[in-house]
Design a protein around this motif. Sequence first.
Motif, PDB file in Angstrom:
ATOM      1  N   ALA A  27     -99.085 -55.894  97.404  1.00 23.02           N
ATOM      2  CA  ALA A  27     -98.035 -54.877  97.323  1.00 23.02           C
ATOM      3  C   ALA A  27     -97.947 -54.262  95.928  1.00 23.02           C
ATOM      4  CB  ALA A  27     -96.690 -55.484  97.718  1.00 23.02           C
ATOM      5  N   LEU A  28     -98.177 -55.087  94.900  1.00 25.19           N
ATOM      6  CA  LEU A  28     -97.997 -54.618  93.529  1.00 25.19           C
ATOM      7  C   LEU A  28     -99.269 -54.091  92.866  1.00 25.19           C
ATOM      8  CD1 LEU A  28     -95.631 -57.390  92.103  1.00 25.19           C
ATOM      9  CD2 LEU A  28     -95.030 -55.113  92.961  1.00 25.19           C
ATOM     10  N   ILE A  29    -100.417 -54.666  93.212  1.00 26.62           N
ATOM     11  CA  ILE A  29    -101.665 -54.303  92.530  1.00 26.62           C
ATOM     12  C   ILE A  29    -102.673 -53.785  93.547  1.00 26.62           C
ATOM     13  CG2 ILE A  29    -103.553 -55.125  91.074  1.00 26.62           C
ATOM     14  CD1 ILE A  29    -101.648 -57.428  90.213  1.00 26.62           C
ATOM     15  N   HIS A  30    -102.877 -52.511  93.553  1.00 26.78           N
ATOM     16  CA  HIS A  30    -103.896 -51.901  94.411  1.00 26.78           C
ATOM     17  C   HIS A  30    -104.248 -50.534  93.842  1.00 26.78           C
ATOM     18  CE1 HIS A  30    -100.692 -49.461  96.362  1.00 26.78           C
ATOM     19  NE2 HIS A  30     -99.981 -50.541  96.155  1.00 26.78           N
ATOM     20  N   PHE A  31    -105.534 -50.314  93.669  1.00 23.07           N
ATOM     21  CA  PHE A  31    -105.984 -49.050  93.093  1.00 23.07           C
ATOM     22  C   PHE A  31    -107.422 -48.795  93.529  1.00 23.07           C
ATOM     23  CE2 PHE A  31    -106.361 -52.504  90.048  1.00 23.07           C
ATOM     24  CZ  PHE A  31    -107.707 -52.483  89.710  1.00 23.07           C
ATOM     25  N   ALA A  45    -105.361 -59.870  96.377  1.00 24.15           N
ATOM     26  CA  ALA A  45    -104.686 -60.751  97.334  1.00 24.15           C
ATOM     27  C   ALA A  45    -105.539 -61.944  97.771  1.00 24.15           C
ATOM     28  CB  ALA A  45    -104.240 -59.955  98.558  1.00 24.15           C
ATOM     29  N   ASP A  46    -106.854 -61.780  97.826  1.00 22.92           N
ATOM     30  CA  ASP A  46    -107.714 -62.878  98.270  1.00 22.92           C
ATOM     31  C   ASP A  46    -107.801 -64.017  97.252  1.00 22.92           C
ATOM     32  OD1 ASP A  46    -108.172 -61.608 100.656  1.00 22.92           O
ATOM     33  OD2 ASP A  46    -110.230 -61.005 100.208  1.00 22.92           O
ATOM     34  N   VAL A  47    -107.386 -63.771  96.021  1.00 21.12           N
ATOM     35  CA  VAL A  47    -107.415 -64.835  95.014  1.00 21.12           C
ATOM     36  C   VAL A  47    -106.565 -66.014  95.469  1.00 21.12           C
ATOM     37  CG1 VAL A  47    -106.779 -65.465  92.650  1.00 21.12           C
ATOM     38  CG2 VAL A  47    -107.953 -63.292  93.092  1.00 21.12           C
ATOM     39  N   ILE A  71     -99.274 -61.084 108.232  1.00 24.95           N
ATOM     40  CA  ILE A  71     -98.103 -60.623 107.473  1.00 24.95           C
ATOM     41  C   ILE A  71     -98.425 -59.339 106.717  1.00 24.95           C
ATOM     42  CG2 ILE A  71     -96.524 -61.168 105.571  1.00 24.95           C
ATOM     43  CD1 ILE A  71     -96.744 -64.128 106.427  1.00 24.95           C
ATOM     44  N   GLN A  72     -99.567 -59.290 106.059  1.00 24.36           N
ATOM     45  CA  GLN A  72     -99.955 -58.093 105.315  1.00 24.36           C
ATOM     46  C   GLN A  72    -100.121 -56.913 106.265  1.00 24.36           C
ATOM     47  OE1 GLN A  72    -103.334 -58.542 102.652  1.00 24.36           O
ATOM     48  NE2 GLN A  72    -103.867 -56.397 102.914  1.00 24.36           N
ATOM     49  N   GLY A  73    -100.747 -57.155 107.418  1.00 21.86           N
ATOM     50  CA  GLY A  73    -100.986 -56.086 108.377  1.00 21.86           C
ATOM     51  C   GLY A  73     -99.729 -55.549 109.043  1.00 21.86           C
ATOM     52  N   LEU A  74     -98.652 -56.343 109.023  1.00 19.40           N
ATOM     53  CA  LEU A  74     -97.389 -55.889 109.613  1.00 19.40           C
ATOM     54  C   LEU A  74     -96.417 -55.347 108.571  1.00 19.40           C
ATOM     55  CD1 LEU A  74     -96.798 -58.773 112.195  1.00 19.40           C
ATOM     56  CD2 LEU A  74     -97.661 -56.460 112.638  1.00 19.40           C
ATOM     57  N   THR A  75     -96.758 -55.511 107.286  1.00 26.31           N
ATOM     58  CA  THR A  75     -95.833 -55.062 106.231  1.00 26.31           C
ATOM     59  C   THR A  75     -96.518 -54.065 105.296  1.00 26.31           C
ATOM     60  OG1 THR A  75     -96.379 -57.016 104.876  1.00 26.31           O
ATOM     61  CG2 THR A  75     -94.444 -57.186 106.321  1.00 26.31           C
ATOM     62  N   VAL A  76     -97.087 -54.542 104.210  1.00 31.83           N
ATOM     63  CA  VAL A  76     -97.600 -53.655 103.162  1.00 31.83           C
ATOM     64  C   VAL A  76     -98.815 -52.839 103.588  1.00 31.83           C
ATOM     65  CG1 VAL A  76     -96.655 -54.968 101.245  1.00 31.83           C
ATOM     66  CG2 VAL A  76     -98.910 -55.544 102.094  1.00 31.83           C
ATOM     67  N   SER A  77     -99.555 -53.277 104.583  1.00 32.39           N
ATOM     68  CA  SER A  77    -100.729 -52.534 105.058  1.00 32.39           C
ATOM     69  C   SER A  77    -100.578 -52.134 106.517  1.00 32.39           C
ATOM     70  CB  SER A  77    -101.991 -53.389 104.888  1.00 32.39           C
ATOM     71  OG  SER A  77    -102.176 -53.747 103.547  1.00 32.39           O
ATOM     72  N   ALA A  78     -99.347 -51.840 106.909  1.00 36.53           N
ATOM     73  CA  ALA A  78     -99.062 -51.568 108.317  1.00 36.53           C
ATOM     74  C   ALA A  78     -99.829 -50.368 108.864  1.00 36.53           C
ATOM     75  CB  ALA A  78     -97.559 -51.367 108.525  1.00 36.53           C
ATOM     76  N   GLY A  79    -100.232 -49.450 107.995  1.00 32.04           N
ATOM     77  CA  GLY A  79    -100.954 -48.265 108.451  1.00 32.04           C
ATOM     78  C   GLY A  79    -102.288 -48.574 109.102  1.00 32.04           C
ATOM     79  N   SER A  80    -102.883 -49.709 108.752  1.00 28.58           N
ATOM     80  CA  SER A  80    -104.188 -50.044 109.330  1.00 28.58           C
ATOM     81  C   SER A  80    -104.077 -50.772 110.662  1.00 28.58           C
ATOM     82  CB  SER A  80    -105.007 -50.867 108.337  1.00 28.58           C
ATOM     83  OG  SER A  80    -104.334 -52.067 108.028  1.00 28.58           O
ATOM     84  N   GLY A  81    -102.878 -51.222 111.017  1.00 29.98           N
ATOM     85  CA  GLY A  81    -102.621 -51.816 112.322  1.00 29.98           C
ATOM     86  C   GLY A  81    -103.466 -53.030 112.652  1.00 29.98           C
ATOM     87  N   VAL A  82    -103.717 -53.214 113.937  1.00 25.04           N
ATOM     88  CA  VAL A  82    -104.443 -54.370 114.438  1.00 25.04           C
ATOM     89  C   VAL A  82    -105.880 -54.399 113.904  1.00 25.04           C
ATOM     90  CG1 VAL A  82    -105.326 -55.493 116.534  1.00 25.04           C
ATOM     91  CG2 VAL A  82    -103.040 -54.511 116.529  1.00 25.04           C
ATOM     92  N   ILE A  83    -106.472 -53.232 113.752  1.00 24.61           N
ATOM     93  CA  ILE A  83    -107.846 -53.174 113.243  1.00 24.61           C
ATOM     94  C   ILE A  83    -107.903 -53.705 111.809  1.00 24.61           C
ATOM     95  CG2 ILE A  83    -109.713 -51.601 112.554  1.00 24.61           C
ATOM     96  CD1 ILE A  83    -109.042 -49.950 115.069  1.00 24.61           C
ATOM     97  N   GLY A  84    -106.940 -53.339 110.988  1.00 33.36           N
ATOM     98  CA  GLY A  84    -106.881 -53.838 109.620  1.00 33.36           C
ATOM     99  C   GLY A  84    -106.692 -55.339 109.565  1.00 33.36           C
ATOM    100  N   ILE A  85    -105.833 -55.850 110.433  1.00 38.31           N
ATOM    101  CA  ILE A  85    -105.606 -57.297 110.500  1.00 38.31           C
ATOM    102  C   ILE A  85    -106.901 -58.016 110.867  1.00 38.31           C
ATOM    103  CG2 ILE A  85    -104.420 -59.137 111.792  1.00 38.31           C
ATOM    104  CD1 ILE A  85    -102.011 -57.176 112.045  1.00 38.31           C
ATOM    105  N   LEU A  86    -107.575 -57.508 111.879  1.00 35.67           N
ATOM    106  CA  LEU A  86    -108.817 -58.133 112.351  1.00 35.67           C
ATOM    107  C   LEU A  86    -109.912 -58.072 111.290  1.00 35.67           C
ATOM    108  CD1 LEU A  86    -110.331 -59.498 114.661  1.00 35.67           C
ATOM    109  CD2 LEU A  86    -110.887 -57.229 115.553  1.00 35.67           C
TER     110      LEU A  86
END
Length: 193
Positions: A27-31, A45-47, A71-86
């Motif tokens: 949520a805080l570090i992405h570029f 996040a993978d660290v 959790i990430q796929g339903l909150t901070v990265s919700a735009g990618s949906g189920v495909i992003g989670i998978l």
Amino acid sequence: MSRQTANRTRKLTTMAMLAAISIVLVALIHFPIIPGAAFLEYDPADVSILVGTFLFGPWAGLALTAVVSVIQGLTVSAGSGVIGILMHFLATGVFSVLAGSLYQKWHTRKGALVGLLLGSLAMTAVMCLCNLVFTPLFMGGTAKDVAAMLIPIIIPFNLVKALGNSAITYLVYKPISKLVFGREEPVLTTSAK
């Protein structure tokens, strides 16, 4: 409280904290790191997942990956949906199981380095396949369009992200291990050196 119960409680509490840290980090570090591909953003996040994998083993790392992916796929990265989670689960899951298994077998700094390096390569390969299959479904276009982006964009991005997270993991793991266990972490297998 028995020692076994205390160890189980420490493990679950630590894994919950690592999952929360992973969500906060993304949520805080992405570029963006690849010019012309601002939609691909580095995040550390993978660290947290890799630290949990080295602390508690590859299957704990896979469980942590599943929790964080959802959790990430339903909150901070919700735009990618189920495909992003998978995609996150498959790529980071392969990374954590491979790196964690190698570190469990060779419980040394060299084992950690080899695990992180091979895990980074495996994650990059999985992301190539995932992008070929899922990106046309998610963003439109064809697999041929995605294939044209593999060498100039997708492979370099995933290598930089995975190797960057590996380097951070390598630097922070031992201090975190000493914090969690109050000493060097226990040997995970009898064959460890």
